[in-house]
Design an enzyme around this catalytic site. Structure first.
Site, PDB file in Angstrom:
ATOM      1  N   HIS A  72     -27.534 -73.082  25.887  1.00 52.39           N
ATOM      2  CA  HIS A  72     -26.526 -72.496  26.778  1.00 52.39           C
ATOM      3  C   HIS A  72     -27.148 -72.060  28.097  1.00 52.39           C
ATOM      4  O   HIS A  72     -28.199 -71.427  28.114  1.00 52.39           O
ATOM      5  CB  HIS A  72     -25.883 -71.275  26.118  1.00 52.39           C
ATOM      6  CG  HIS A  72     -24.929 -71.633  25.019  1.00 52.39           C
ATOM      7  ND1 HIS A  72     -24.149 -70.717  24.383  1.00 52.39           N
ATOM      8  CD2 HIS A  72     -24.633 -72.828  24.460  1.00 52.39           C
ATOM      9  CE1 HIS A  72     -23.402 -71.322  23.476  1.00 52.39           C
ATOM     10  NE2 HIS A  72     -23.682 -72.605  23.488  1.00 52.39           N
ATOM     11  N   TYR A 199     -18.329 -62.295  25.734  1.00 52.16           N
ATOM     12  CA  TYR A 199     -18.443 -60.874  25.385  1.00 52.16           C
ATOM     13  C   TYR A 199     -17.261 -60.178  26.048  1.00 52.16           C
ATOM     14  O   TYR A 199     -17.125 -60.241  27.276  1.00 52.16           O
ATOM     15  CB  TYR A 199     -19.735 -60.269  25.936  1.00 52.16           C
ATOM     16  CG  TYR A 199     -20.997 -60.735  25.238  1.00 52.16           C
ATOM     17  CD1 TYR A 199     -21.605 -61.936  25.572  1.00 52.16           C
ATOM     18  CD2 TYR A 199     -21.590 -59.955  24.252  1.00 52.16           C
ATOM     19  CE1 TYR A 199     -22.769 -62.354  24.931  1.00 52.16           C
ATOM     20  CE2 TYR A 199     -22.761 -60.354  23.609  1.00 52.16           C
ATOM     21  CZ  TYR A 199     -23.342 -61.561  23.961  1.00 52.16           C
ATOM     22  OH  TYR A 199     -24.485 -61.965  23.331  1.00 52.16           O
ATOM     23  N   LYS A 296     -30.940 -59.419  19.925  1.00 53.65           N
ATOM     24  CA  LYS A 296     -32.379 -59.351  20.152  1.00 53.65           C
ATOM     25  C   LYS A 296     -33.219 -59.216  18.881  1.00 53.65           C
ATOM     26  O   LYS A 296     -34.443 -59.343  18.944  1.00 53.65           O
ATOM     27  CB  LYS A 296     -32.696 -58.162  21.079  1.00 53.65           C
ATOM     28  CG  LYS A 296     -32.192 -58.347  22.500  1.00 53.65           C
ATOM     29  CD  LYS A 296     -32.835 -59.563  23.129  1.00 53.65           C
ATOM     30  CE  LYS A 296     -32.453 -59.764  24.575  1.00 53.65           C
ATOM     31  NZ  LYS A 296     -32.794 -61.114  25.046  1.00 53.65           N
TER      32      LYS A 296
END
Ligand code: APR
Ligand code: PHB
Length: 391
Positions: A72, A199, A296
């Site tokens: 992406h 998001y 993360k």
């Protein structure tokens, strides 16, 4: 039994460490509490920073990742019915790759088994002894009590493991934040809403549209931390996703399909300092947890292991203990930057129930600032694609 490095836990941290040590000519035994099926089936996040992809590639375990991963170059931020794209690659010259954590785990397990290296599943009663002196691990495998003598123990046993609690409490500081919300995640047989991640901040709460392939979509909605899954029928989930991901005046992009998995992910920030006591080193979730906004967790585990493997390479090959002594400091420098980023994304995008409208307006202002300023977009992008490694 004897080995150089006893690795507890066959998640991304333990398995990647095993692979790196193998290539450095260092012996290791990996011990895992769960079954192979369980660890290969466990659904977690699935977004790899550029550096994580490069690391797996250097280690020769990224064949399938390069074939099946989805690269992406951007992401979408959605709020107030508006959609804004953050051009990750144009701003940073790096990209991220969607590839499930359990796929990384499967690839590392397959490699270790092909190479005929020790990896024991279904071990129980794991305990560590004499970690400040001559370390040993005791465990039960196949009904037989065993003892493994090692030079070093790598505690890669995740947040609920036994390694961190084995360090005397007075030798460790804990920093912790628990958020007043969680994520309800689904995996559904449906086309992803967009070819990039979305998001969304909405007055009903956060939502995220992500994916695992062109035909498998992964979606999350903010829910209560003690959410009862039974209260969320498939219909209620889809309705929440349509509402929270809506763009003003445009039809919903959310494609419905059979939901094949549902679960609740808790949201927490946690750091244990330092990450070493004597001959025991912690890596990955054993030492720190980040909320999933920004994905993360696995990337941080990989970053820890890169440093630990180099430190052990020096140690076992007569180049001294300097990097071993620096391990915790080097890792924590990155960990706190990543904690900050994950916390920042979380607080910018979630609904706080006690909010009287002030927080929401600040969130909107922050989102507008991020989307409207190239400097702010670059800040988001360079953290999202992954900060450079220290060594
Ligand atoms: N003995 C042996 N193995 C254990 C023990 C034990 N006592 N306790 C836990 N384990 C195993 C777990 O079953 C798990 O497979 O250790 C492994 C730890 O793996 P992860 O939890 O995947 O942690 P880590 O390898 O650090 O990877 C971090 O995992 O939770 C996600 O968001 C997180 O993506 C991040 C990644
Ligand atoms: C995921 O694909 O599961 C994912 C992606 C991005 C996130 C969190 C989870 O921020």
């Amino acid at each position: 039994m004897r080995t150089q490095v006893g690795i507890i836990g066959a998640g991304p941290a333990g398995l990647l460490l095993g692979r790196m040590l193998q290539r450095m000519g260092i012996d290791a035994v990996v011990l895992e509490a769960r079954s192979r099926d369980y660890v290969e089936g466990r659904i977690r996040a699935g977004l790899l920073e550029q550096g994580s992809v490069d690391t797996l590639t250097e280690e020769g375990v990224a064949g399938r990742l390069h074939r099946e991963g989805l690269a992406h170059d951007g992401l979408e931020l959605r709020f107030e019915g508006e959609n804004h794209r953050i051009e990750l690659t144009a701003l940073t010259q790096k990209r991220v790759t969607i590839y499930g954590q359990q796929e990384v785990v499967k690839d590392l397990i397959a490699q270790r088994i092909t190479d005929g290296l020790p990896l024991l599943f279904d071990v129980s009663d794991t305990a560590v002894h004499d970690i400040a002196g001559k370390p040993r691990i005791t465990f039960t495998h196949g009904g037989v009590a065993q003892e493994l003598h090692c030079d070093i123990i790598a505690g890669c046993d995740g947040f609920h493991g036994i390694c961190r609690p084995a360090i005397p409490a007075e030798k460790m500081a804990i920093f912790d934040r628990i958020y007043p919300f969680a994520w309800l995640g689904i995996l559904a047989e449906a086309r992803p809403a967009s070819h990039e991640l979305i998001y969304a901040r909405h007055e009903d709460g956060f939502a995220l549209a992500t994916m695992r392939s062109e035909t498998l979509t992964r979606m999350y909605v903010q829910c209560a931390p003690d959410e009862d899954l039974a209260a969320w029928s498939d219909r209620r989930i889809w309705d929440a996703l349509h509402a929270r991901l809506a763009r003003a005046g445009l039809p919903s992009q959310v494609n419905e399909g059979p939901i094949i998995q549902k679960g609740v992910t808790a949201m927490r920030s946690f750091v244990a300092e330092p990450m070493r006591y004597g001959r025991l080193f912690l890596a990955g979730d054993a030492a720190h947890i980040v909320p999933p906004t920004g994905a993360k967790g696995m990337n941080l585990a990989i970053a820890d292991v890169r440093i630990l493997a180099r430190a052990l390479d020096d140690f076992f090959h007569g180049r001294g203990e300097r990097l071993m002594d620096d391990y915790s400091r080097i890792c924590l420098d990155r960990i706190w930057k990543v904690q900050r980023f994950s916390w920042w994304m979380t607080q910018m995008l979630h609904r706080y129930d006690a909010d009287d409208g002030f927080e929401q307006r600040v969130q909107t202002a922050e989102l507008r600032y991020v989307c409207g300023s190239e400097a702010a977009r670059t800040t988001l992008a360079e953290n999202y694609v992954g900060l450079p490694y220290a060594v």
